[in-house]
Design a protein around this motif. Structure first.
Motif, PDB file in Angstrom:
ATOM      1  N   ALA A   1      10.721  -2.463  -1.315  1.00  0.00           N
ATOM      2  CA  ALA A   1       9.416  -1.935  -0.933  1.00  0.00           C
ATOM      3  C   ALA A   1       9.391  -1.556   0.551  1.00  0.00           C
ATOM      4  O   ALA A   1       8.926  -0.472   0.930  1.00  0.00           O
ATOM      5  N   LEU A   2       9.899  -2.427   1.409  1.00  0.00           N
ATOM      6  CA  LEU A   2       9.919  -2.141   2.843  1.00  0.00           C
ATOM      7  C   LEU A   2      10.954  -1.075   3.187  1.00  0.00           C
ATOM      8  O   LEU A   2      10.731  -0.225   4.054  1.00  0.00           O
ATOM      9  N   PHE A   3      12.108  -1.122   2.526  1.00  0.00           N
ATOM     10  CA  PHE A   3      13.155  -0.129   2.760  1.00  0.00           C
ATOM     11  C   PHE A   3      12.629   1.275   2.509  1.00  0.00           C
ATOM     12  O   PHE A   3      12.824   2.188   3.318  1.00  0.00           O
ATOM     13  N   TYR A   4      11.952   1.465   1.387  1.00  0.00           N
ATOM     14  CA  TYR A   4      11.406   2.774   1.058  1.00  0.00           C
ATOM     15  C   TYR A   4      10.196   3.124   1.929  1.00  0.00           C
ATOM     16  O   TYR A   4      10.049   4.259   2.386  1.00  0.00           O
ATOM     17  N   ALA A   5       9.315   2.156   2.151  1.00  0.00           N
ATOM     18  CA  ALA A   5       8.079   2.426   2.884  1.00  0.00           C
ATOM     19  C   ALA A   5       8.346   2.937   4.291  1.00  0.00           C
ATOM     20  O   ALA A   5       7.643   3.818   4.796  1.00  0.00           O
ATOM     21  N   GLY A   6       9.370   2.394   4.943  1.00  0.00           N
ATOM     22  CA  GLY A   6       9.667   2.831   6.301  1.00  0.00           C
ATOM     23  C   GLY A   6      10.118   4.276   6.390  1.00  0.00           C
ATOM     24  O   GLY A   6       9.978   4.918   7.441  1.00  0.00           O
TER      25      GLY A   6
END
Length: 501
Positions: free
Chosen positions: A91-96
């Motif tokens: 989730a964080l990998f993509y969101a950034g």
């Protein structure tokens, strides 16, 4: 649409070129994955707990069967690690990597997909993937895990007489299914209607993930391989690609090729984001992506080393390769970017790390350090060009490069597994459960088996994704409106902002 049809046709031709030369059965009578307790390692999640129809169901504590507390503890820990990979790692990998106005919606996609797939997995997914049925799909004998006694229901590991509680194995496999579906979100970021995205995820999980998982990983377990005749019977019960001798330790095809080709189909069917190529779309927080990368790498030890299903040397080898091979790919990508672009980037090394994790996944418990080095170094270089050159050349908008990293990296990893599992290159070879030793290795037969694995996964997953997207497109619609894309999906779909200043 023409580009999509051409790509699917190309995938089909490649697949059936390999199919035409494949054997009907693995090279060895019991060419099942190597046992975790033996020098040869086991392929990940490769097989369920099902026993041959003629064998009595084992129970933990019964004479001759054992659920080792250390193995059980390791598998529960590994399951938690794989959960960390998706929420919050992926989730964080993509969101950034998306713009600020779509950061929250991207996280929401990962969380929502995980929850939906988790529910479906318990209702029917585990049963369809990991029970006896036919070579392409299982049965519905374990709907809602009905009839399963937590104290006695077991799943096979890769050592004879060793088992895991079925509830533990089912949850380990749940995390694999959920992250596979969530990975596709990287391709359709910033433009997929949330309602259509949820329906796509449900249908693709049902008609693509479950059959591929069954075809690659379902077998009767090592205790079914007592003689050549018993091995022949057991192989006939196994999944279609398992019967072909395909090796996939932790999901090179089941997870990465599977999700990667579906991601490409979604990207092509949705079309480009509004303003793509005309307005800047830089990542809003590379630091967030870096944090997500670290969580993915950490969680991947559960993904790969956990796939040995036992706390043994096989798990240790997978752990070693997951650390070493991934670092090799990070170096390879960074050096390539430095040479081509003149500067190494943080986003680049993060992408290289993920490419290495993808490439080593099918090989982790099968190859030695030499195999990990070459497989991951090649993946780091080729995946770099896939996302920086090939994507621009073909003109598709794979927002976060799911196809270029996961599908391309998964194919390279699967081929690398076929080459470097060879004991001559330091690999483990393929364990023969009838002879209870590493079997004679047939290099060409193993490569052909890997081509079967890659080809069938590409064609089936791509076709399923295409049909689902086509149906959704002409029913409820799949693309967020231009106004919603301008406003950002955070507000348009969820009425929230990622950041309130």
């Amino acid at each position: 649409m023409k580009r999509l049809i051409a790509l699917l046709a190309l995938g089909a031709s490649l697949a059936f070129t390999g199919v035409g030369h494949a054997q009907d059965k693995p090279a060895a009578p019991s060419a099942a994955p190597a046992a975790a307790a033996a020098p040869a390692a086991a392929p990940a999640a490769a097989a369920p707990a099902e026993q041959s129809a003629t064998a009595a169901a084992p129970k933990c504590g019964d004479k001759g069967f054992d659920c080792n507390k250390g193995d059980v503890s390791w598998m529960m820990t590994s399951t938690a690690f794989v959960l960390l990979m998706t929420v919050p790692g992926l989730a964080l990998f993509y969101a950034g990597m998306v713009r600020t106005k779509n950061a929250l919606s991207t996280v929401m996609q990962s969380f929502a997909i995980f929850c939906v797939v988790a529910v479906l997995w318990v209702i029917y997914g585990y049963s369809a993937a990991f029970t006896a049925g036919n070579p392409f799909i299982g049965s519905l004998d374990k709907l809602f895990m009905l009839g399963e006694d937590p104290a006695t229901a077991v799943a096979a590991t890769f050592s004879k007489g060793q088992y895991l509680p079925d509830f533990v194995y089912a949850m380990f496999q749940l995390t694999f299914a959920a992250i596979t579906v969530a990975l596709i979100a990287g391709a359709y970021g910033e433009r997929f209607k949330f309602s259509a995205m949820i329906l796509f995820s449900i249908l693709w999980f049902t008609f693509a993930y479950l059959p591929v998982a069954h075809m690659v990983w379902y077998w009767d377990g090592p205790d079914a391989y007592t003689s050549a005749k018993a091995a022949e019977l057991a192989n006939s019960h196994a999944g279609f690609l398992f019967q072909k001798g395909a090796l996939d330790f932790a999901g090179g095809t089941v997870v990465h090729v599977n999700s990667g080709i579906a991601a490409l189909v979604c990207a092509l069917m949705l079309g480009k984001r509004k303003g793509y190529g005309k307005v800047p779309m830089p990542p809003h927080s590379v630091m967030m992506t870096a944090i997500g990368t670290g969580m993915l790498w950490m969680g991947w030890f559960g993904f790969n080393a956990g796939s040995a299903l036992e706390a043994t040397g096989a798990a240790g080898l997978a752990f070693f390769n997951t650390l070493f091979g991934t670092a090799v790919a990070g170096v390879a990508w960074t050096l390539t970017e430095w040479i081509v672009k003149g500067k190494p980037s943080l986003l680049g090394i993060c992408s290289g790390i993920v490419a290495g994790l993808v490439a080593i996944t099918p090989a982790a418990g099968f190859v030695g350090p030499i195999g990990a080095f070459f497989t991951c170094a090649i993946a780091g270089v080729i995946c770099f060009f896939a996302v920086t050159k090939v994507k621009a050349w073909l003109g598709y908008d794979d927002a976060l490069d799911t196809f270029g990293v996961h599908c391309v990296g998964g194919i390279l990893g699967s081929l690398g597994t076929g080459i470097f599992v060879n004991p001559a290159f330091g690999g483990t070879g393929v364990y023969d459960y009838v002879a209870n030793k590493v079997g004679d290795f047939d290099a060409m037969a193993q490569i052909v088996a890997q081509l079967w694995d890659i080809g069938v996964t590409l064609v089936w997953s791509g076709l399923v994704a295409f049909v689902i997207m086509l149906i959704l497109k002409y029913t409820i619609g799949i693309r967020a409106s231009d106004d919603a894309q301008e406003e950002g999906l955070d507000l348009a779909d969820h009425g929230e902002k990622a950041y309130n200043y």
